[in-house]
Design a protein around this motif. Structure first.
Motif, mmCIF file in Angstrom:
data_model
loop_
_atom_site.group_PDB
_atom_site.id
_atom_site.type_symbol
_atom_site.label_atom_id
_atom_site.label_comp_id
_atom_site.label_asym_id
_atom_site.label_seq_id
_atom_site.Cartn_x
_atom_site.Cartn_y
_atom_site.Cartn_z
ATOM 1 N N THR A 115 21.367 -78.114 42.375
ATOM 2 C CA THR A 115 20.950 -76.837 42.927
ATOM 3 C C THR A 115 21.539 -75.742 42.067
ATOM 4 N N THR A 116 20.897 -74.585 42.071
ATOM 5 C CA THR A 116 21.369 -73.470 41.266
ATOM 6 C C THR A 116 22.533 -72.772 41.964
ATOM 7 N N LEU A 117 23.366 -72.111 41.160
ATOM 8 C CA LEU A 117 24.500 -71.357 41.687
ATOM 9 C C LEU A 117 24.759 -70.172 40.763
ATOM 10 N N ARG A 118 24.870 -68.984 41.369
ATOM 11 C CA ARG A 118 25.211 -67.798 40.584
ATOM 12 C C ARG A 118 26.697 -67.858 40.254
ATOM 13 N N CYS A 119 26.984 -68.088 39.000
ATOM 14 C CA CYS A 119 28.369 -68.279 38.571
ATOM 15 C C CYS A 119 28.525 -67.741 37.155
ATOM 16 N N PRO A 176 29.184 -64.551 34.316
ATOM 17 C CA PRO A 176 28.769 -63.152 34.176
ATOM 18 C C PRO A 176 27.474 -62.866 34.931
ATOM 19 N N ALA A 177 27.282 -61.602 35.278
ATOM 20 C CA ALA A 177 26.079 -61.207 36.001
ATOM 21 C C ALA A 177 24.833 -61.533 35.184
ATOM 22 N N GLY A 178 23.819 -62.029 35.867
ATOM 23 C CA GLY A 178 22.573 -62.381 35.203
ATOM 24 C C GLY A 178 22.495 -63.812 34.746
ATOM 25 N N THR A 179 23.555 -64.572 34.932
ATOM 26 C CA THR A 179 23.548 -65.978 34.534
ATOM 27 C C THR A 179 23.637 -66.861 35.772
ATOM 28 N N LYS A 180 23.206 -68.073 35.623
ATOM 29 C CA LYS A 180 23.298 -69.038 36.710
ATOM 30 C C LYS A 180 23.625 -70.405 36.133
ATOM 31 N N GLU A 202 27.086 -93.349 50.298
ATOM 32 C CA GLU A 202 27.401 -93.219 51.712
ATOM 33 C C GLU A 202 28.892 -93.054 51.956
ATOM 34 N N LEU A 203 29.723 -93.285 50.934
ATOM 35 C CA LEU A 203 31.174 -93.184 51.099
ATOM 36 C C LEU A 203 31.830 -92.187 50.149
ATOM 37 N N TYR A 204 31.124 -91.729 49.117
ATOM 38 C CA TYR A 204 31.749 -90.890 48.100
ATOM 39 C C TYR A 204 30.840 -89.724 47.737
ATOM 40 N N SER A 205 31.476 -88.627 47.297
ATOM 41 C CA SER A 205 30.747 -87.442 46.850
ATOM 42 C C SER A 205 31.437 -86.885 45.616
ATOM 43 N N LEU A 206 30.632 -86.424 44.668
ATOM 44 C CA LEU A 206 31.164 -85.858 43.429
ATOM 45 C C LEU A 206 30.244 -84.730 42.984
ATOM 46 N N PHE A 207 30.843 -83.610 42.517
ATOM 47 C CA PHE A 207 30.061 -82.442 42.136
ATOM 48 C C PHE A 207 30.532 -81.955 40.770
ATOM 49 N N PHE A 208 29.584 -81.389 40.012
ATOM 50 C CA PHE A 208 29.873 -80.942 38.654
ATOM 51 C C PHE A 208 29.103 -79.660 38.382
ATOM 52 N N LEU A 209 29.775 -78.687 37.803
ATOM 53 C CA LEU A 209 29.142 -77.418 37.442
ATOM 54 C C LEU A 209 28.712 -77.484 35.987
ATOM 55 N N GLY A 210 27.427 -77.382 35.735
ATOM 56 C CA GLY A 210 26.929 -77.466 34.372
ATOM 57 C C GLY A 210 25.636 -76.714 34.196
ATOM 58 N N ARG A 211 24.831 -77.196 33.277
ATOM 59 C CA ARG A 211 23.529 -76.592 32.987
ATOM 60 C C ARG A 211 22.454 -77.663 33.185
ATOM 61 N N ARG A 212 21.224 -77.234 33.142
ATOM 62 C CA ARG A 212 20.130 -78.181 33.326
ATOM 63 C C ARG A 212 19.724 -78.749 31.971
ATOM 64 N N THR A 213 20.660 -79.450 31.369
ATOM 65 C CA THR A 213 20.418 -80.069 30.069
ATOM 66 C C THR A 213 20.922 -81.496 30.106
ATOM 67 N N LEU A 214 20.445 -82.294 29.174
ATOM 68 C CA LEU A 214 20.876 -83.680 29.087
ATOM 69 C C LEU A 214 22.352 -83.768 28.732
ATOM 70 N N GLU A 215 22.821 -82.871 27.841
ATOM 71 C CA GLU A 215 24.229 -82.901 27.460
ATOM 72 C C GLU A 215 25.129 -82.604 28.655
ATOM 73 N N SER A 216 24.719 -81.641 29.481
ATOM 74 C CA SER A 216 25.513 -81.309 30.656
ATOM 75 C C SER A 216 25.546 -82.475 31.635
ATOM 76 N N PHE A 217 24.420 -83.160 31.786
ATOM 77 C CA PHE A 217 24.391 -84.291 32.705
ATOM 78 C C PHE A 217 25.274 -85.425 32.197
ATOM 79 N N ARG A 218 25.342 -85.585 30.881
ATOM 80 C CA ARG A 218 26.247 -86.595 30.330
ATOM 81 C C ARG A 218 27.702 -86.205 30.539
#
Length: 435
Positions: free
Chosen positions: A188-192, A194-198, A207-223
């Motif tokens: 999901t997107t998040l305003r984070c 400087p202004a104007g960037t997301k 069902e037992l674990y959760s993990l979150f990562f702040l990145g971009r919508r790119t393959l490198e970020s997903f890696r």
């Protein structure tokens, strides 16, 4: 447009959108859902109330005979919370041999002369991360509730300390998700920043674990997220992740969220009001989802063929009927816009395993609702607090959210695990049972 402009001359009201049929469920608690009620229990404290004053005859009731308890009333109450200043005196002893020994500092007490205890620090993290209270309002709430005056900088320091202490736990959660048989992925997107960037918050959950990562919508970020390329289980996602094919080529399989497919077939039903195939496809998918729940609750490894067979056949016939009634627009596949529903029908025809894989293994979820529920608090936090300026602090927030969400899935109290982290002894998820 702001609401104040609704009555401006020439303003055309927006078209009223058609509402769906809904789930058909009534409001409120659903039948069979667990609930809570006020029940009689063993009291923590008993207060006796005796008649006082004088009787009508003039005798003092204090001298009357006590006949016992006539009625009892239980009330659930919490004590007023007031911050207490606790001084820890570390005594030193001199042994008979002359050696001097000084008592060690208790867990959660830093080396500084004056500090704030782990309970108050855990409360600050709990309010900001788990209850989405903005930092300024969190300081006000703590002051009103406990009488302790804290600053915004103190609250940010609590977030940083919690994220630093649970760093190894987050790595463990990442390892456990990577080794899982099935995992859901969402973003999901998040305003984070400087202004104007997301940015994009990427989530990997089981069902037992959760993990979150702040990145971009790119393959490198997903890696950089760290789940790939080691994950080799079944991926549950909203759409087929074909743009990650180089990293996902070794996975066991993909399961597309059937809730999204049902919505897409609803759009097709509105585009072709007289067509039968969209309703038929929705009916078959809903029947398969209900059968999955029944089989899973019964401990069955798969949906019985006598139940899944007719529903799968009904779904295939609906897809074939739709393909015949919605012809393809000639042209390059990725550059030609197709009629509504055509891409959906081709996907269901070409990748049937990605649609109904859950029928053969009840460990696989038919929907990705678990992932959507995991990322929804991120949007709630954004609506309340607005833009988050620091990417590093935002990642700290996400790490703490994954820690508390994982603990909650294991039945642990969120305040307890945050208090443990503030004492330097964070909670760790137990080792999973061997498959």
């Amino acid at each position: 447009m702001p609401p104040s402009a609704d009555d401006l001359p020439g303003r055309v009201p927006p078209e009223r959108q058609r509402r769906g049929k809904g789930s058909g469920r009534s409001r409120g608690k659903q039948p069979g859902a667990p609930g809570t009620s006020m029940t009689w229990a063993e009291p923590d404290e008993v207060i006796d109330h005796r008649p006082a004053g004088a009787c009508g005859c003039g005798a003092d009731l204090a001298l009357a005979e006590d006949l016992g308890v006539a009625r009892s009333h239980q009330q659930l109450e919490v004590p007023l919370v007031t911050a207490r200043r606790i001084q820890h005196d570390l005594h030193e002893f001199r042994c008979g041999c002359g050696a001097v020994h000084v008592a060690g500092r208790p867990a959660g007490v830093p080396e500084s002369a004056v500090s704030i205890g782990p309970n108050l620090r855990a409360l600050a993290v709990y309010l900001v991360i788990y209850q989405h209270v903005p930092v300024a309002r969190c300081a006000e709430l703590i002051a009103d509730l406990t009488g302790a005056r804290v600053s915004a900088g103190f609250i940010h320091s609590c977030l940083a300390k919690a994220a630093d202490v649970i760093a190894d736990v987050v790595k463990l959660i990442k390892t456990l998700i990577t080794a899982a048989h099935v995992a859901g992925f969402d973003e999901t997107t998040l305003r984070c920043g400087p202004a104007g960037t997301k940015k994009y918050v990427q989530a990997a959950v089981t069902e037992l674990y959760s993990l979150f990562f702040l990145g971009r919508r790119t393959l490198e970020s997903f890696r950089d997220f760290g789940i790939l390329p080691a994950f080799a289980g079944v991926v549950v996602s909203d759409r087929y992740v074909n743009y990650f094919h180089d990293d996902w080529e070794h996975i066991t399989g993909n399961q597309v969220c059937c809730s999204h497919l049902i919505r897409d077939f609803q759009d097709a039903a509105e585009s072709y009001p007289k067509a039968i195939w969209p309703v038929q496809a929705q009916r078959a998918l809903r029947g398969l989802i209900a059968a999955w729940h029944q089989a899973r609750d019964a401990g069955q490894p798969a949906i019985g063929p006598d139940i899944a067979g007719p529903l799968l056949r009904e779904f295939r016939h609906a897809v074939l009927a739709g393909l015949s009634s919605v012809p393809r627009v000639p042209g390059p596949k990725h550059a030609t816009a197709q009629r509504p529903g055509r891409d959906l029908l081709e996907f269901c025809r070409d990748r049937p395993g990605d649609v109904t894989r859950f029928c053969e293994d009840t460990r696989i979820w038919p929907t990705n609702n678990i992932s959507e529920r995991a990322v929804r608090p991120v949007k709630t936090q954004q609506k309340i607090s607005g833009r988050l300026t620091s990417e590093a602090i935002t990642q700290d927030r996400l790490d703490i959210r994954g820690y508390t969400d994982t603990a909650r899935k294991h039945g642990r109290n969120v305040m307890d695990v945050l208090r443990a982290a503030m004492t330097g002894n964070p909670w760790h998820p137990p080792n999973p049972a061997p498959a």
